[in-house]
Design a protein around this motif. Structure first.
Motif, PDB file in Angstrom:
ATOM      1  N   ARG A  24      26.690  36.017  68.323  1.00 47.37           N
ATOM      2  CA  ARG A  24      27.038  37.311  68.925  1.00 47.37           C
ATOM      3  C   ARG A  24      27.475  37.202  70.378  1.00 47.37           C
ATOM      4  NH1 ARG A  24      28.174  40.730  65.167  1.00 47.37           N
ATOM      5  NH2 ARG A  24      27.171  42.599  65.913  1.00 47.37           N
ATOM      6  N   ARG A  25      27.204  36.067  71.027  1.00 48.57           N
ATOM      7  CA  ARG A  25      27.652  35.886  72.414  1.00 48.57           C
ATOM      8  C   ARG A  25      29.135  35.556  72.472  1.00 48.57           C
ATOM      9  NH1 ARG A  25      23.831  31.114  73.741  1.00 48.57           N
ATOM     10  NH2 ARG A  25      24.597  30.715  71.667  1.00 48.57           N
ATOM     11  N   SER A  26      29.676  35.028  71.399  1.00 47.15           N
ATOM     12  CA  SER A  26      31.082  34.634  71.342  1.00 47.15           C
ATOM     13  C   SER A  26      31.928  35.766  70.787  1.00 47.15           C
ATOM     14  CB  SER A  26      31.257  33.400  70.461  1.00 47.15           C
ATOM     15  OG  SER A  26      30.600  32.306  71.024  1.00 47.15           O
ATOM     16  N   ARG A  27      33.209  35.689  71.044  1.00 45.92           N
ATOM     17  CA  ARG A  27      34.164  36.675  70.549  1.00 45.92           C
ATOM     18  C   ARG A  27      35.202  35.989  69.679  1.00 45.92           C
ATOM     19  NH1 ARG A  27      31.033  40.197  71.230  1.00 45.92           N
ATOM     20  NH2 ARG A  27      30.739  41.343  73.135  1.00 45.92           N
ATOM     21  N   ILE A  28      35.593  36.686  68.627  1.00 43.70           N
ATOM     22  CA  ILE A  28      36.683  36.230  67.762  1.00 43.70           C
ATOM     23  C   ILE A  28      37.922  37.029  68.155  1.00 43.70           C
ATOM     24  CG2 ILE A  28      37.556  36.112  65.395  1.00 43.70           C
ATOM     25  CD1 ILE A  28      35.266  34.209  65.810  1.00 43.70           C
ATOM     26  N   LEU A  29      39.015  36.316  68.366  1.00 47.64           N
ATOM     27  CA  LEU A  29      40.280  36.943  68.750  1.00 47.64           C
ATOM     28  C   LEU A  29      41.158  37.075  67.522  1.00 47.64           C
ATOM     29  CD1 LEU A  29      40.971  34.643  71.831  1.00 47.64           C
ATOM     30  CD2 LEU A  29      39.787  36.858  71.824  1.00 47.64           C
ATOM     31  N   HIS A  30      41.817  38.219  67.411  1.00 49.03           N
ATOM     32  CA  HIS A  30      42.784  38.375  66.327  1.00 49.03           C
ATOM     33  C   HIS A  30      43.894  39.320  66.752  1.00 49.03           C
ATOM     34  CE1 HIS A  30      39.761  41.519  65.490  1.00 49.03           C
ATOM     35  NE2 HIS A  30      40.793  42.230  65.122  1.00 49.03           N
ATOM     36  N   LEU A  31      45.060  39.106  66.159  1.00 51.79           N
ATOM     37  CA  LEU A  31      46.226  39.940  66.460  1.00 51.79           C
ATOM     38  C   LEU A  31      46.041  41.325  65.876  1.00 51.79           C
ATOM     39  CD1 LEU A  31      49.171  37.489  65.651  1.00 51.79           C
ATOM     40  CD2 LEU A  31      48.510  38.339  67.901  1.00 51.79           C
ATOM     41  N   THR A  32      46.478  42.320  66.635  1.00 52.05           N
ATOM     42  CA  THR A  32      46.525  43.691  66.128  1.00 52.05           C
ATOM     43  C   THR A  32      47.898  43.892  65.487  1.00 52.05           C
ATOM     44  OG1 THR A  32      47.466  44.542  68.182  1.00 52.05           O
ATOM     45  CG2 THR A  32      45.028  44.499  68.013  1.00 52.05           C
ATOM     46  N   PRO A  33      48.100  44.992  64.785  1.00 50.43           N
ATOM     47  CA  PRO A  33      49.445  45.269  64.260  1.00 50.43           C
ATOM     48  C   PRO A  33      50.498  45.308  65.385  1.00 50.43           C
ATOM     49  CG  PRO A  33      47.839  46.649  63.152  1.00 50.43           C
ATOM     50  CD  PRO A  33      47.106  45.947  64.266  1.00 50.43           C
TER      51      PRO A  33
END
Length: 172
Positions: free
Chosen positions: A87-96
């Motif tokens: 939970r300390r880390s973040r996952i990055l992902h593209l938005t539309p």
């Protein structure tokens, strides 16, 4: 094996290749720096990932990656969500919206390459792709040497120290 002169010429050509990258960077929208474009491209190619993985793929310090990610998140082009595994880390992902920007970046890049290479044959372009892919593969993905200084030169070999001689002491 290539002669030394060929490697020297290759080094000169690779140094001069910066003009191609600069021209590709100039066609990007003003709000999308080459670094931001690289982040979008990597997320588009590799999918969702942690910021630490992105930093490795970019071969830059985490603080640089963080600035690019913040810039893209402010524009709504990427999302940062908690990593279920940590939970300390973040996952990055593209938005539309990010996918739309990425598609526009590709469109502009392809148009510039088509314009500048219009006098090349399909075979020549295919050969360039194969050779560039092979060159890149020869260097790996950049992760293996990231953040590691080059190994220090081997210390010069020293002659063995002279043997220790017993000293004669007079008993006290």
């Amino acid at each position: 094996m290539a002669a030394q002169a060929q490697y020297e010429e290759l080094a000169r050509q690779l140094s001069a290749f910066g003009v191609v990258k600069r021209d590709l960077g100039r066609i990007m929208p003003a709000v999308c720096s080459p670094g931001s474009a690289a982040v979008l491209t990597l997320l588009g190619r590799h999918g969702d990932m942690r910021m630490s993985n992105l930093s490795e793929l970019l071969a830059v310090d985490m603080s640089v990656t963080s600035r690019h990610v913040a810039h893209l998140a402010e524009r709504g082009w990427i999302d940062r969500s908690p990593d279920p595994a940590d939970r300390r880390s973040r996952i990055l992902h593209l938005t539309p919206e990010g996918r739309t920007v990425l598609a526009e970046l590709y469109r502009r890049s392809v148009a510039l390459l088509a314009e500048r290479l219009s006098d090349w044959t399909d075979d020549e372009i295919g050969q360039l792709i194969r050779l560039m892919s092979r060159l890149r593969a020869g260097f790996g993905d950049g992760r293996s040497t990231l953040h590691r200084p080059p190994p220090p030169p081997a210390p010069p070999s020293r002659p063995a120290p002279p043997p220790l001689h017993e000293t004669t002491r007079t008993p006290a």
